[in-house]
Structure formats: structure tokens, C-alpha cells
Scaffold this motif. Structure first.
Motif: not given
Length: 932
Positions: A156-176
Motif C-alpha cells: 500500500h504505497i502512499t506518497g506526499t509527492t507524485r514523484y515519491g508515489t511513483e518511486f514507491g511503485a517502482g521500488y515495490a514492483a522490484a521487491q515483488d
């Protein structure tokens, strides 16, 4: 951090004898590693606040659910892979969604709303505080938090900036899914064997996909540039999102590399050393996204093609019956606009790719002149030799065939017919079964993004199928024709062609691959070159002569050079400020150029839209057959430099708001709307949904549970037994059956039909079918009866040509082999409509859109009965071992196993087989209670 393995254990892991060739089907496991340091109390409190905010924007009232087997975690370290291979142990969250998914096959009959989440996940926004398993800030960033829940491990990825949100999406995708993402970027680039090994199935994957999307690096980049340049501010935003997403992926690669918790497959394929950590995991770049998109688009969103096969079968029909009668016979089997076909949209007419009254420009090949253009050249080592060539060619034909052939269903009921007054939807894509899965689950919350659902690994900067704050959406593959075949006249030699009167050289595009043995894939060293010749009319597929002139047949796809264009539509679907109702939903999916049926539900409305860039063809062009590559027959407004053309307007696509109900299972969309696949006739698997949902709507008071039950009941039904077998038995029983073997078979089949014609276990986990003998008999009988019914009238040549257009059968166990069975999806393609229409005609019943003639017994009831009884007797005498001959996962004669779903190991982790179901891989159950 994960525990380190002892040097002794690691040394053993490096020996080829230590692990079977589990990567021989291509690769796709990912790693979820690095348990990062716990957050500070303040950071944890911030995460709780973010989760609460997400929940506050959730209008589903705890009535949204989803499921995606086998599990969220597609990562495995080297130690975890070895443990799974040796002891069957599973990494955490690797298969915790498999059991609930499997249990629905026997558990649906007693389903109530309060039991839905025994078989699905709660898909509400956010994670309750007592269900938080981990909270991390990837790469130490302060603008994004990834919370994973205890039950499923979904990020469940929550960002305060759009960049951070998408960075988190990429990071989580690579984790999985890092390994899977790496595999499929290499598939899209035609470089899988060099990356993962030279097994025939790896060769097949890269050959299948690269032939249809042979892009240079410059062309991959140009597609990104074009998508950005033509979409204004949204284009710029998409580019920024992708770059942030890539930064997240690459940050995880660096962290897992330095921390030594990257996927174990990198060691087993020789990219990393388990002792010294030498070697490199290549960073992802923006063109990799286009390569990935080209694979997904080819699998699920590119309808059309097959014009050369159509031409060959038409010529065979005309040779058999003469031009006029042969054409009539061919058209009756094609069923372009069958009046008995089940439709997704009930009203209206949407003419597309209809048969012209006077076809123009048709370029049918001379008899015996067609040869397929070779793709592979210069084979060496293990790639050489006739057996190696045959193995890779066969693999190329079947690569990921389960994913290609079975594509999704949807059941959507308007609030007028539900118990609550709110619409109810049960829908999702059938994307095959892989370990790990091609899709992943996630929730994204950030500026301009609010969604939860499934995305293809490596393309998960947005949720592609899922739910927003107060709406949900899903898709099925539609298959309308966006691919045309052109007969391009040659000049000068075999590699020059006429383009608008000028002799023009073909463009040669090559990919040279070489491999050597690894622990994962022991295939001996070898190499080859894939070579595609391209024209302005697309890649060369065949060579032939037409009226004595030498030609190449090329395929032109409207989405060619436009693999990235759909990103704008997905961006809109994730934007709560854009999608606010059915109309804005339809506008969003109009930006998706792949061929899909899109469905929508909120608390008040339902909607449907068929997407795809449907080219406007020249007057008189018949999309079913090759046409001459001349200006008069080109797509209207076509620019070969950009492969753009005039497209049919949105109003010409099937579309609807608030129809009483929608069903879709890759059936015909609407009246007069021709789809490329054959088989949209009187009997289609869409009927299994139509009959059940229509009955529910007539009764009224539809609930989530009742709609799930309708889906699940259809998912264990044998289409032949439900819709065709009763008519076959009517012919058989038109006179007393005196033969003891045939009579016993009839009795078993009648009992099975009376019991509902299901393929289900006697009890959950028994691995034995109820009505096992009847199922065996029908599985054996169907191909025998079809051949005996049709081949005498059609003749062997035409019968064979017609089966090239549409296979005779697709029962769960019909396609044995390493890539053809255990895929769940069944009964999409087969001759059930032909048998149904022919048998009804012989019985003297009314048939709308009949075949051109009667085939069974040449139209005589007694002779037809004799044919059916004799083939039934032959089928009844076949043993289980003959009907179910066994394969690499099942012993001969094991009926349940032959049908079973087996997650194909594309990485190091294996999963057990589950009982057959014919249902979406990822599936949602939704009923929103309120609206913004």
C-alpha cells in the motif's frame, strides 16, 4: 536483513546437479528481500495517518474484494529457491492466495455475502493498524511510505509527492517481481536466450514476440517521445511518472545488490556470483518499458491477423464446391455476424469490418505457393540440427499460449436489478497461471492518483485493472481486427518491393543471440540470428505468388510503433479528479489503443466501452483476406512514417451506459461488429454467463454472492455438455440404442447432463471427478464425432484447412504438452456452434444463420444417428490412459490431473496443482455503497 548462507551451502548451490532445470520455460520470479530497518515512532505515526486518509476516501463500504493467485511475493532468494526445490517450503506470501482461490470451485454453492472474503481479499483502501506487517520508506525517502499487510503482503504505497508515489511503485514492483520484469524486457527485445538460457521454450518466447515487434532502440525511444509529444500536459506527466518509477526500480536493484538479497535466479543463470557477488544486474531504462508493453499488447490486446490462413481455407472451399458455393460454405463457417451469437451489448448496430458487397483489391495466393518467411538463421551448437529446429519452432507456436487464448470475463448488473439498488460487478482478466504471476497487486495513493488493483509487472506505475475511490473497472480481450495483411509486389530481387510505384529496399532487422549452460538451464552452448525483413506495410510473414507475380505477405498492426500510447488512458483511470462517472470513464479508455472491452461500476451506474485504434479501411476492402499493397487499398489517412491513420470515431465502437446487465467472455461485442477470432456462433462460452446472469436479473435481488456463484458455476461447467450434448443425445435416442456399450455410455452421459454437466471433484481435495466416466467419454467422443460429422462432406483438405482457422476442441485437457495444458481457460475456441447448428438442422429445428449445407449423415437423421452411435461406441472403449495420455506433470490416465491448473514455473519457486476452474486469474467483486 536476511540471514546470509554459509559458504558451504552457497558452494553446493552452484553445482549444476543441485537444482533441476526449473527455468526452462523462460524466467520470471522476483525477489522481495531486504527487510528494511523499522521506522521511527514518528514515521510510523505518519504512515498510520496516511492509511486513515486513504480509508476516508473509500466509498466501497467494505464491499470490494479481489484475489490474485498464487501470491503477492514473486521473489525468492537463492536459499529459498533451494528449500522450495528440496522440501517444498514457500517464501512468505508466495502462495497464500492460492488456497482461497482454489477453494471456490467446491465452496461456491453455499456462498453468502458474509463469506465472500473466505475466497477473496478485502480490497478496501488502507491497512488497519493491527494488520500492518511492515512499514518502510524506500531508499530513505521522506515523501513515500510502503505499508504491507499481514494477510497477503500487498504493498500500500502512499506518497506526499507524485514523484515519491511513483518511486514507491517502482521500488515495490522490484521487491515483488524484479526477475520477472527482467525476463520480459529481454523477451520484448528478443534477447531472452542470451539472458536466461537456450532452452527451446526460451527460444520460442523470443521468437514469437520479436517477430511481431522487431524494434530498434531508436524506435523504442521514439514511441515514448511520440506519446509525450501528442498528449500535452498529460504526456509530460506520464514521462515524469515513468522516470520516477524507473528510479524506484533501480534504487531497489542497487540496494538488493549491495545487501546481497537480490533474486536467486541471477546466480543460477550466471549473472551474479553467490560467493564474491561479482556480476551486475542491469538498471532499467525507459525503452525497457516499451519492450515490456509490446509483449503485453501482443498477448492480450492485438486483435486480427490470420488473413493468409483465411485465404487458404477459402481457396480450399472454392476448389471443393466451386467459387460461388465454396464462398457460401466458407462464409457460413466464418460466422462474421451470426444472428444466434451471444452479445455483450444488447441493442444497437456497430458495423465494423463487415463483408463488402463487391470486394476490391483482394490478393489471394496461387495454389501451393505460400511459404512462411524464416525467422531464425545461422544456427550453431545446440541450436542446430533438425530436432533443435523443430523444438524451438514448436515452442514459438505455443509460447505462453494459455495466456493468449484465454482472456477474461465480466459480469456486471445494474442497480435496478440488485438487492441493494447499487450495481454489482464480478470481473477480471484471464492471464494464465504462472509462478510468479504476470500481474501484481498494489494500492497507490498520492497527488492525482488513488487506486488499488492489478498491474502487469514492470508496468505498474498505474493500476491497470482495479478500483478507484468510488468506482471500479476491468477489461476483457475483445479481438476486433486491427491487423491487416498486404500482398506486396516484389521488384528487382526478393528483398525489394514496390511502394507506390517505386522499387524500394526492405529493411533488415536482426537480433543475434548466444547462450551457454548454467545451473538453471543446462542447454548446451549455441547461437542463432533472428532476422525480420520490414516494409512500410509491416514485417514480412509469408512469400507467395498471386496471379504469377512474386509477393510477400506483410502484417500491419495499428498499434505497431504505438506500444506506449495507452499510458494516457491508464493514467486517467487512476486519477480521481478525472474519472467521476461513466462518461469520463469511457473518455479515459478511449485513449487505450489496444483491443479490449472495458467495464465500469460505481454506486449508481454501470458502463461499457470497446477500445482500440480501429483503422478506417478503403471502400470495398474485405478485412478477412490479404489485399494488394497499393494506395487505393491502404488505410484511409495512413502515414507510413508514423503508422498513423484515420480511425473509427468513439461513437462507432460498441458502448453503453446503464444496460440492465453486461456479460463478456471474449464473445461478440455487438450486432454487425466483426471480431477477428472464429467461433462466435450459437454456442460460445459467453452463453454460460449469459444464461446464468439473465436468469438472476429476471429474478431480481442480485447480490455479490449470487453473482459470484453464477461466475463460479459457469467456471466448472463443460460447455459441450451444457449446450450441445443434449441435442446429440436427442439424435442418438431417436431410435432405441441396442448396442450394450453405446447404451451404457448414453446412460452415463444423460445422468451427467441431468446433474448439470460440471467437471467437479466428488469432494474438495478428492482429486476424483464426479461423473468421471461420462467426462472421459465426452472428451474422447468430441474429436471423433466432429471428424466423422464434417470430414466426409467437406473433404479432408477443406476440413484440415478449417481446423487451422478454428481448433475442434478446447476442453481443459485438450492440449497436452509443456505449454498447452493446465491453463484453466477452456472452451473459448471449438466447433461447438458448427455441431449445434448442424445437429439442429438434421433434427428439423429452426436455425438462424445455418451452415451452408447439412453435414451429419448428409442431412439424413438415420445416417447421422449411425455416425454418432458408432463414434460414441469407439469413444466409450477408450481407456483413461488413452484419453489422458500424461505429460510432464501428470501420469497417464489421471483425469483430474490432466484438467488441473498448474502454475508454470518461470522462476525458482514451484506450487502445487489445483482443481480446474475456468475463471479470471485476477478477479474483483465490487459493490459501491456511495459516491463522491
Amino acid at each position: 536483513m536476511p540471514r546470509r548462507n554459509s559458504r558451504t551451502v552457497l558452494d553446493r548451490m552452484r553445482t549444476p546437479s543441485g537444482i533441476p532445470g526449473f527455468l526452462k520455460t523462460a524466467s520470471v520470479c522476483a525477489l522481495i528481500a531486504g527487510l528494511l530497518s523499522p521506522l521511527s515512532q514518528a514515521a510510523a505515526s505518519e504512515a498510520e495517518t496516511a492509511q486513515a486518509a486513504a480509508a476516508a476516501n473509500d466509498y466501497c463500504g467494505n464491499q470490494c474484494s479481489d484475489i490474485l493467485p498464487p501470491g503477492q511475493n514473486g521473489n525468492a532468494t537463492l536459499a529459498q529457491i533451494l528449500a522450495n526445490q528440496a522440501f517444498g517450503t514457500q517464501p512468505e506470501h508466495a502462495q497464500d492466495q492460492l488456497g482461497p482461490y482454489a477453494n471456490l470451485a467446491k465452496g461456491y454453492t453455499g456462498l453468502t455475502n458474509d463469506k465472500i472474503n473466505n475466497f477473496f481479499n478485502d480490497a478496501s483502501f488502507g491497512v488497519p493498524a493491527d494488520q500492518v506487517a511492515s512499514t518502510v520508506k524506500p531508499a530513505g525517502r521522506g515523501d513515500v511510505t510502503i505499508v504491507r499487510d499481514k494477510k497477503t503482503g500487498v504493498p500500500h504505497i502512499t506518497g506526499t509527492t507524485r514523484y515519491g508515489t511513483e518511486f514507491g511503485a517502482g521500488y515495490a514492483a522490484a521487491q515483488d517481481r524484479l526477475w520477472l520484469m527482467d525476463v520480459f524486457r529481454h523477451v520484448g527485445r528478443g534477447q531472452l536466450t542470451s539472458f536466461a538460457g537456450g532452452a527451446p521454450s526460451n527460444q520460442g518466447l523470443e521468437q514469437q514476440f520479436w517477430r511481431h515487434a522487431p524494434y530498434s532502440e531508436a524506435e523504442l525511444q521514439a514511441q515514448i517521445d511520440n506519446a509525450v509529444a501528442t498528449n500535452g500536459e498529460r504526456g509530460k506527466l506520464a514521462l515524469a511518472d515513468v522516470k520516477a518509477y524507473l528510479d524506484g526500480i533501480n534504487a531497489y536493484i542497487d540496494a538488493s545488490d549491495s545487501g546481497r538479497y537480490f533474486p536467486g535466479e541471477y546466480v543460477l543463470t550466471g549473472h551474479k556470483d553467490s560467493v564474491t557477488n561479482a556480476g551486475k544486474i542491469e538498471h532499467f531504462k525507459i525503452t525497457d518499458m516499451v519492450a515490456l508493453a509490446s509483449v503485453i499488447g501482443a498477448l492480450f490486446g492485438s486483435g486480427g491477423g490470420g488473413e493468409v490462413n483465411n485465404a487458404l481455407s477459402l481457396l480450399a472451399a472454392q476448389e471443393k464446391y466451386g467459387v460461388a458455393e465454396g464462398t457460401k460454405v466458407w462464409e457460413s463457417f466464418r460466422e462474421r455476424n451470426d444472428p444466434e451469437a451471444v452479445l455483450t451489448q444488447h441493442d444497437g448496430s456497430f458495423p465494423y469490418a463487415t463483408r463488402p458487397d463487391a470486394p476490391q483489391g483482394r490478393a489471394l495466393p496461387d495454389a501451393g505457393s505460400v511459404t512462411q518467411e524464416p525467422l531464425v538463421h545461422d544456427r550453431t551448437g545446440s541450436a542446430a540440427g533438425s530436432s533443435a529446429t523443430s523444438a524451438s519452432s514448436e515452442a514459438a507456436k505455443k509460447a505462453l499460449s494459455s495466456a493468449k487464448r484465454g482472456m477474461s470475463n465480466a459480469l456486471v448488473v445494474s442497480g435496478e436489478h440488485t438487492a441493494s439498488g447499487h450495481p454489482v460487478a464480478v470481473f477480471g482478466p484471464q492471464t494464465g497461471y504462472f509462478a510468479p504471476q504476470l500481474l501484481l497487486l498494489q494500492e497507490l495513493q498520492g497527488p492525482g492518483i488513488s487506486a488499488r488493483g492489478a498491474s502487469f509487472a514492470g508496468l505498474s506505475m498505474y493500476v491497470e485493472l482495479g478500483r478507484g475511490q468510488d468506482y471500479s473497472w476491468s477489461a476483457t480481450t475483445s479481438g476486433q481486427d486491427i491487423i491487416d495483411t498486404y500482398a506486396v509486389e516484389l521488384c528487382q530481387d526478393d528483398y525489394h518491393y514496390l511502394y507506390r510505384g517505386t522499387c524500394t529496399p526492405m529493411e533488415k532487422v536482426e537480433r543475434k543471440n548466444a547462450w551457454k549452460p548454467t545451473v538453471a538451464d543446462g542447454t548446451a552452448a549455441g547461437s542463432y540470428t533472428m532476422r525480420v525483413w520490414r516494409t512500410k506495410y509491416g514485417p514480412v510473414e509469408y512469400r507467395a505468388t498471386v496471379g504469377g507475380k512474386k509477393v510477400v505477405y506483410t502484417t500491419l498492426r495499428s498499434s505497431f510503433l504505438h506500444e506506449a500510447d495507452s499510458i494516457i488512458g491508464f493514467q486517467m483511470l487512476n486519477d480521481p479528479d478525472y474519472v467521476k462517472g461513466p462518461e469520463s470513464f469511457q473518455k479515459a479508455v478511449q485513449h487505450i489503443n489496444y483491443t479490449f472491452n472495458w467495464f465500469y461500476a460505481d454506486s449508481e451506474h454501470t458502463a461499457y466501452y470497446n477500445s482500440g485504434d480501429n483503422p478506417v479501411r478503403a471502400n470495398g476492402v474485405d478485412a478477412e483476406f490479404p489485399v494488394w499493397a497499393r494506395a487505393a487499398y491502404e488505410w484511409r489517412g495512413w502515414d507510413p512514417a508514423t503508422n498513423t491513420a484515420d480511425y473509427t470515431p468513439p461513437s462507432a465502437h460498441p458502448n453503453s451506459i446503464d444496460q440492465d446487465y453486461y456479460i463478456s467472455w471474449n464473445n461478440k461485442q455487438a450486432k454487425d461488429y466483426t471480431t477477428a477470432p472464429w467461433g462466435n456462433g450459437s454456442v460460445h462460452r459467453g452463453n454460460l454467463l449469459e444464461n446464468r446472469v439473465k436468469k438472476l436479473v429476471q429474478q431480481g435481488g442480485v447480490t455479490r454472492a449470487s453473482l459470484v456463484k453464477a461466475m463460479a458455476d459457469a467456471g466448472v461447467a463443460d460447455l459441450r455438455a451444457e449446450d450441445v450434448l443434449p441435442k446429440l443425445l436427442k439424435v442418438v435416442n431417436s431410435s432405441p440404442v441396442t448396442d450394450p456399450t453405446a447404451a451404457a455410455a448414453v446412460g452415463k452421459l444423460q445422468a451427467w447432463v441431468a446433474a448439470g454437466g460440471k467437471r467437479t471433484e466428488t469432494s474438495a481435495g478428492s482429486k476424483k471427478y464426479a461423473d468421471a466416466d461420462a467426462i472421459r467419454i465426452l472428451d474422447a467422443w468430441w474429436p471423433l464425432l466432429v471428424k466423422a460429422e464434417f470430414e466426409p462432406g467437406l473433404g479432408s483438405e477443406l476440413f484440415t484447412a478449417m481446423t487451422a482457422n478454428l481448433p475442434v476442441d478446447e476442453s481443459p485437457s485438450a492440449a497436452h504438452g509443456p505449454t498447452g495444458s493446465h491453463a484453466g481457460s477452456s472452451f473459448q475456441y471449438g466447433w461447438w456452434s458448427y455441431v449445434d447448428k448442424d445437429i439442429r438442422a438434421v433434427l428439423g429445428e429452426q436455425v438462424r444463420g445455418p451452415l451452408a449445407r447439412e453435414y451429419c449423415g448428409d442431412g439424413e437423421l438415420g445416417a447421422c444417428r449411425d455416425t454418432l452411435v458408432s463414434t460414441l461406441k469407439e469413444a466409450a472403449g477408450k481407456t483413461a490412459a488413452q484419453v489422458y495420455p500424461g505429460d510432464d506433470v501428470c501420469s497417464a490416465g489421471d483425469q483430474w490431473c490432466a484438467d488441473s491448473i498448474n502454475h508454470r514455473t518461470l522462476g525458482g519457486i514451484k506450487h502445487g496443482k489445483i482443481s480446474w476452474q475456468n475463471r479470471p486469474t485476477y478477479q474483483q467483486v465490487v459493490e459501491f455503497t456511495s459516491h463522491r
